[in-house]
Write a protein that holds these residues in place. Structure first.
Motif, PDB file in Angstrom:
ATOM      1  N   VAL A 168       0.571  -1.319   0.025  1.00  0.00           N
ATOM      2  CA  VAL A 168       0.067   0.100   0.035  1.00  0.00           C
ATOM      3  C   VAL A 168       0.822   1.379  -0.109  1.00  0.00           C
ATOM      4  O   VAL A 168       0.374   2.518   0.075  1.00  0.00           O
ATOM      5  CB  VAL A 168      -0.998  -0.198   1.100  1.00  0.00           C
ATOM      6  N   GLU A 169       2.255   1.296   0.164  1.00  0.00           N
ATOM      7  CA  GLU A 169       2.788   2.417   0.227  1.00  0.00           C
ATOM      8  C   GLU A 169       2.765   3.164  -1.145  1.00  0.00           C
ATOM      9  O   GLU A 169       2.803   4.591  -0.770  1.00  0.00           O
ATOM     10  CB  GLU A 169       4.476   1.895   0.241  1.00  0.00           C
ATOM     11  N   GLU A 170       2.508   2.762  -2.179  1.00  0.00           N
ATOM     12  CA  GLU A 170       2.469   3.808  -3.188  1.00  0.00           C
ATOM     13  C   GLU A 170       1.011   4.529  -3.155  1.00  0.00           C
ATOM     14  O   GLU A 170       0.965   5.606  -3.404  1.00  0.00           O
ATOM     15  CB  GLU A 170       2.074   2.587  -4.537  1.00  0.00           C
ATOM     16  N   TYR A 171      -0.048   4.003  -2.356  1.00  0.00           N
ATOM     17  CA  TYR A 171      -1.139   4.757  -2.170  1.00  0.00           C
ATOM     18  C   TYR A 171      -1.325   5.530  -0.903  1.00  0.00           C
ATOM     19  O   TYR A 171      -2.063   6.410  -0.657  1.00  0.00           O
ATOM     20  CB  TYR A 171      -2.580   3.581  -2.096  1.00  0.00           C
ATOM     21  N   LEU A 172      -0.073   5.519   0.089  1.00  0.00           N
ATOM     22  CA  LEU A 172      -0.031   6.092   1.390  1.00  0.00           C
ATOM     23  C   LEU A 172       1.367   6.283   1.357  1.00  0.00           C
ATOM     24  O   LEU A 172       2.049   5.730   2.279  1.00  0.00           O
ATOM     25  CB  LEU A 172      -0.491   5.061   2.543  1.00  0.00           C
ATOM     26  N   PRO A 173       1.928   7.279   0.581  1.00  0.00           N
ATOM     27  CA  PRO A 173       3.313   7.676   0.593  1.00  0.00           C
ATOM     28  C   PRO A 173       4.024   8.103   1.889  1.00  0.00           C
ATOM     29  O   PRO A 173       4.934   8.483   2.060  1.00  0.00           O
ATOM     30  CB  PRO A 173       3.259   8.748  -0.526  1.00  0.00           C
ATOM     31  N   PHE A 174       3.168   8.439   3.165  1.00  0.00           N
ATOM     32  CA  PHE A 174       3.472   8.766   4.151  1.00  0.00           C
ATOM     33  C   PHE A 174       4.090   7.619   5.089  1.00  0.00           C
ATOM     34  O   PHE A 174       4.508   7.898   6.162  1.00  0.00           O
ATOM     35  CB  PHE A 174       2.550   9.640   4.899  1.00  0.00           C
ATOM     36  N   LEU A 175       3.884   6.555   4.786  1.00  0.00           N
ATOM     37  CA  LEU A 175       3.803   5.428   5.664  1.00  0.00           C
ATOM     38  C   LEU A 175       5.163   5.247   6.305  1.00  0.00           C
ATOM     39  O   LEU A 175       5.571   5.115   7.507  1.00  0.00           O
ATOM     40  CB  LEU A 175       3.751   4.059   5.155  1.00  0.00           C
ATOM     41  N   LYS A 176       6.544   5.513   5.601  1.00  0.00           N
ATOM     42  CA  LYS A 176       7.672   5.325   5.948  1.00  0.00           C
ATOM     43  C   LYS A 176       8.211   6.809   6.685  1.00  0.00           C
ATOM     44  O   LYS A 176       9.532   6.839   7.488  1.00  0.00           O
ATOM     45  CB  LYS A 176       8.933   5.280   4.869  1.00  0.00           C
ATOM     46  N   GLU A 177       7.419   7.695   7.030  1.00  0.00           N
ATOM     47  CA  GLU A 177       7.767   8.901   7.577  1.00  0.00           C
ATOM     48  C   GLU A 177       7.418   8.878   9.196  1.00  0.00           C
ATOM     49  O   GLU A 177       7.926   9.779   9.847  1.00  0.00           O
ATOM     50  CB  GLU A 177       6.979  10.212   7.010  1.00  0.00           C
ATOM     51  N   TYR A 178       6.785   7.733   9.415  1.00  0.00           N
ATOM     52  CA  TYR A 178       6.290   7.684  10.946  1.00  0.00           C
ATOM     53  C   TYR A 178       6.625   6.251  11.515  1.00  0.00           C
ATOM     54  O   TYR A 178       6.948   5.243  11.025  1.00  0.00           O
ATOM     55  CB  TYR A 178       4.545   7.647  10.725  1.00  0.00           C
ATOM     56  N   HIS A 179       6.693   6.537  12.840  1.00  0.00           N
ATOM     57  CA  HIS A 179       6.944   5.242  13.571  1.00  0.00           C
ATOM     58  C   HIS A 179       5.264   4.920  14.150  1.00  0.00           C
ATOM     59  O   HIS A 179       4.905   5.698  14.884  1.00  0.00           O
ATOM     60  CB  HIS A 179       7.824   5.207  14.721  1.00  0.00           C
ATOM     61  N   PHE A 180       4.957   3.781  13.842  1.00  0.00           N
ATOM     62  CA  PHE A 180       3.452   3.436  14.553  1.00  0.00           C
ATOM     63  C   PHE A 180       3.560   2.391  15.494  1.00  0.00           C
ATOM     64  O   PHE A 180       4.244   1.511  15.568  1.00  0.00           O
ATOM     65  CB  PHE A 180       2.836   2.726  13.444  1.00  0.00           C
ATOM     66  N   THR A 181       2.504   2.532  16.389  1.00  0.00           N
ATOM     67  CA  THR A 181       2.289   1.498  17.169  1.00  0.00           C
ATOM     68  C   THR A 181       0.764   1.035  17.001  1.00  0.00           C
ATOM     69  O   THR A 181      -0.016   1.888  17.017  1.00  0.00           O
ATOM     70  CB  THR A 181       2.357   1.921  18.839  1.00  0.00           C
ATOM     71  N   ILE A 182       0.619  -0.403  16.891  1.00  0.00           N
ATOM     72  CA  ILE A 182      -0.569  -0.962  16.202  1.00  0.00           C
ATOM     73  C   ILE A 182      -1.005  -1.655  17.285  1.00  0.00           C
ATOM     74  O   ILE A 182      -0.543  -2.821  17.805  1.00  0.00           O
ATOM     75  CB  ILE A 182      -0.436  -1.760  14.909  1.00  0.00           C
ATOM     76  N   ASP A 183      -2.075  -1.196  18.192  1.00  0.00           N
ATOM     77  CA  ASP A 183      -2.383  -1.881  19.203  1.00  0.00           C
ATOM     78  C   ASP A 183      -3.795  -2.472  18.993  1.00  0.00           C
ATOM     79  O   ASP A 183      -4.760  -1.875  18.933  1.00  0.00           O
ATOM     80  CB  ASP A 183      -2.631  -1.115  20.464  1.00  0.00           C
ATOM     81  N   THR A 184      -3.849  -3.955  18.960  1.00  0.00           N
ATOM     82  CA  THR A 184      -5.268  -4.602  18.267  1.00  0.00           C
ATOM     83  C   THR A 184      -5.680  -5.527  19.346  1.00  0.00           C
ATOM     84  O   THR A 184      -5.033  -6.171  20.131  1.00  0.00           O
ATOM     85  CB  THR A 184      -5.075  -5.107  17.101  1.00  0.00           C
ATOM     86  N   GLN A 185      -7.156  -5.861  19.371  1.00  0.00           N
ATOM     87  CA  GLN A 185      -7.720  -6.869  20.244  1.00  0.00           C
ATOM     88  C   GLN A 185      -8.974  -7.154  19.572  1.00  0.00           C
ATOM     89  O   GLN A 185      -9.518  -6.348  18.807  1.00  0.00           O
ATOM     90  CB  GLN A 185      -8.113  -6.277  21.601  1.00  0.00           C
ATOM     91  N   ASN A 186      -9.506  -8.512  19.811  1.00  0.00           N
ATOM     92  CA  ASN A 186     -10.674  -9.034  19.109  1.00  0.00           C
ATOM     93  C   ASN A 186     -11.551  -8.980  20.103  1.00  0.00           C
ATOM     94  O   ASN A 186     -11.361  -9.467  21.208  1.00  0.00           O
ATOM     95  CB  ASN A 186     -10.407 -10.224  18.443  1.00  0.00           C
TER      96      ASN A 186
END
Length: 359
Positions: free
Chosen positions: A96-114
């Protein structure tokens, strides 16, 4: 809307850090998508009910970083680090990087639960990827506030598909079509869209998920889809899916429960027939799956109550029924079916509206 429409130009805004939180539900296909072409595109169209209670809740925290030469993210599942998810997220970001070119500019924390038990045999990739996609779109909307709601959800579905095909059907509700279909205006292989005009009888449709086998899936979805390449019955199957989608659309508009039941159950059994006749071949149903199916048929024949089943690529049974027969069906499940579920477990769900932002 072709792929290139989802590639943004310059973003007018900048943002240093922040967080978003979304929930996205699972979904259950009525006409099944089975077989892929190209980049996560469906070999045939599908239609699904968006669920309400079985969902993934994901919080995305982001902070600008100094270099932008690689993806940077931490993964938490139910509060604990989950490194086993890393390859899937890495692959998704690459797609998806082509469609979200900002992805490499940030550090993300992805906190998920079901909201449903882990390893309950319910596929969480659809809800998980959908929840991540809407979070990333929230960040893009901060960078470009001119993004319309229509574009936001279409692109979120487009992105989710690149993580898990069926995830594109979890962005919106209540009934979603994905895949090009000659008799459905606006249908696309690139994203799911809401099917409007369903009869009132389907408005609060119920889905009781009987957990026959909570173990790891015997065959991953990716492997299963690949088995359709060179499958001796592939072309007939794809033609059948197109025809069944036309028929079930008519049934959903007319409130024709008989046709709805016939197509839904036939599609479930066809999916399993494809697996049994592939090379290598697999039987994904368990003895208890078959016992439940036979008891549903007997109960329906004896009572006239319009209850039916569908299956994913596994042993669990989704029991579908209109809300106005809930008492009778739940009594039937408790009295006759729970004994065939692992640890007598089942989950009561219903048709839902899709992803929801949590403030």
């Amino acid at each position: 809307m072709p792929n290139k429409d989802f590639i943004p130009s310059q973003y007018p805004n900048t943002i240093e850090k922040g967080s978003f939180k979304w929930s996205a539900p699972s979904n259950i296909a009525l006409v099944k998508y089975w077989g892929k072409i190209g980049k996560q595109l469906p070999a045939n169209p599908s239609i699904s009910l968006t669920l309400n209670n079985c969902k993934t809740i994901t919080e995305l925290t982001f902070k600008k970083k100094d270099n932008s030469d690689s993806f940077s993210f931490d993964l938490l599942f139910e509060g604990q680090p989950k490194e086993s998810f890393r390859p899937k997220i890495e692959k998704f970001f690459e797609r998806v990087e082509e469609y979200l070119p900002f992805l490499k500019e940030y550090h993300f924390t992805i906190d998920t639960q079901n909201t449903f038990p882990h390893s309950s045999g319910i596929a969480s990739s659809a809800s998980g990827m959908a929840a991540l996609a809407v979070n990333l779109m929230s960040l893009e909307k901060e960078l470009n506030p001119a993004i319309t709601d229509e574009y936001f959800y279409k692109k979120a579905s487009f992105l989710a598909r690149l993580g898990s095909g069926s995830a594109c059907r979890s962005i919106k509700g209540n009934v979603v079509i994905w895949g090009e279909h000659a008799e459905t205006s606006g249908s696309s292989n690139l994203f799911g869209f809401t099917f409007e005009g369903t009869h009132d009888v389907f408005k609060n449709y119920q889905d009781a998920i009987l957990l026959v086998d909570k173990g790891e899936k015997q065959v991953s979805s990716t492997v299963g889809h690949d088995l359709m390449h060179g499958h001796p019955f592939a072309e007939q199957r794809f033609a059948q899916a197109h025809a069944n989608l036309s028929k079930i659309k008519e049934a959903l508009i007319a409130g024709d429960l008989d046709t709805f039941i016939k197509i839904t159950e036939s599609e479930a059994l066809t999916l399993h027939a494809m697996m049994m006749t592939s090379m290598p071949y697999f039987i994904l149903m368990k003895p208890n799956t078959l016992e439940i199916i036979n008891r549903i048929w007997k109960f329906r024949a004896e009572t006239g109550i319009p209850v039916c089943f569908t299956l994913d690529a596994g042993a669990n049974v989704h029991v579908l029924y209109p809300e106005n027969v809930s008492n009778e069906v739940l009594d039937f499940i408790k009295n006759e079916l729970v004994g065939y579920c692992q640890n007598s477990q089942y989950i009561c769900d219903e048709i839902g509206t899709g992803a929801v932002k949590i403030n």
